[in-house]
Design a protein around this motif. Sequence first.
Motif, PDB file in Angstrom:
ATOM      1  N   PRO A  64       0.791  -1.238   0.000  1.00 41.55           N
ATOM      2  CA  PRO A  64       0.000   0.000   0.000  1.00 41.55           C
ATOM      3  C   PRO A  64       0.818   1.281   0.000  1.00 41.55           C
ATOM      4  N   ARG A 159      -9.489  -0.826   3.095  1.00 41.88           N
ATOM      5  CA  ARG A 159      -9.028  -2.196   3.326  1.00 41.88           C
ATOM      6  C   ARG A 159     -10.236  -3.097   3.493  1.00 41.88           C
ATOM      7  N   GLU A 161     -11.746  -6.810   4.763  1.00 42.59           N
ATOM      8  CA  GLU A 161     -11.496  -7.875   5.732  1.00 42.59           C
ATOM      9  C   GLU A 161     -12.595  -8.918   5.596  1.00 42.59           C
ATOM     10  N   SER A 166      -7.169 -10.198   4.834  1.00 47.10           N
ATOM     11  CA  SER A 166      -7.189  -8.749   4.693  1.00 47.10           C
ATOM     12  C   SER A 166      -6.535  -8.382   3.365  1.00 47.10           C
ATOM     13  N   TRP A 167      -7.096  -7.343   2.713  1.00 50.66           N
ATOM     14  CA  TRP A 167      -6.549  -6.926   1.419  1.00 50.66           C
ATOM     15  C   TRP A 167      -6.766  -5.429   1.238  1.00 50.66           C
ATOM     16  N   PRO A 168      -5.741  -4.674   0.809  1.00 48.90           N
ATOM     17  CA  PRO A 168      -5.930  -3.236   0.578  1.00 48.90           C
ATOM     18  C   PRO A 168      -6.609  -2.979  -0.761  1.00 48.90           C
TER      19      PRO A 168
END
Length: 365
Positions: A64, A159, A161, A166-168
């Motif tokens: 990120p 982000r 969840e 978790s992923w941006p």
Amino acid sequence: MGLSSDRERRKAQFLEAHGYGQARREPLSGDASTRAYERLYMPGGASLIFMDQPPSAETAPCPPNATGEERKAAGYNALARLAAGRVEAFVTIAEWLRAQGLSAPAILAHDAPNGLAVLEDLGDDLFARLIEAGQDEAPLYDDAIATLVLLHSVTPPARLEAQGLSWPLLSYDDLALKTAGDILPEWLPRLRPELDFTDQALAEWEAVWAPIRARGAEGATVFCHRDYHAENLIWLPDRAGAARVGLLDFQDAVVAHPAWDMSMLLHDARRDISPTLEARCLDRYFALRPGLDPAQFLADYHALGALNIVRIIGIFARLTTRDGKPRYEAFLPRLWGYLDRCLADPALGGLKAWFDRHVPPEARR
């Protein structure tokens, strides 16, 4: 034991551990990616989708907070802000889309570190196949527009969840847009050797695109599927509203200008979108977003659409020359036609002049 055998053993262990070991496995046709899919037929008759995305098959995704130099060092996926096929991207984005009332596949099991997942099977009724079989395209595209409007009405999170992952959700920023556009001058001359872009031509290329990229980066405010077209949309007539549009291949999603996914839908490399259908879709979008300035949106749609088309032409030239996939060359005439439509906008006169100087009509094939 070879790498392929190791992979197959890991896949079988994953399926067994999650209760799918007895399923009959049927490979599905692939695309231009490093992913593979299988349909799982369970003993009770249900079918599921098994996704296999080896993490080592791609360069790293974009951290990120990475600088431009760090992204360049990490490779193409980081430059372009692509997900590198990461299962955690697919899972978290799917769950977020479902939370918006949309029809992404339910995630039934996953092993993100090893790139494996079992998904709900949304069926085979891709928009593209239904239209080829004679179904009226207009109602399908009406619903595709309604789905975009829903997505464009929500402020996307920074982000995502879901299911312990978790992923941006990164922005389609200037560097990613530049990486996209610059594929054409790098790869088209390898497909069309008569083209030779001098340093002066490349400097002009950068000058004409920089303000367009700035508009794209500044307007990056909505969730962008990034591959939103008839090959990735599934018709689900038994569902209601926007949920009738099943969504696939969304793992590269970013926050982008709302014109970007509109271009993906209406500048479809694999099927002809007539000017009539294009106008219908745009009119419907404006009707469903009454607070939008249609003239400004159309200006951005033409400019960013041109960038998107240029990106796809470059990618298809690369797939043809580097990857030995000549079938992608057959899509280029359609893309050049879409580009001509965008360049008919008088505001893009400088961009049109660049192509007229440096890419003669006989090379646009």
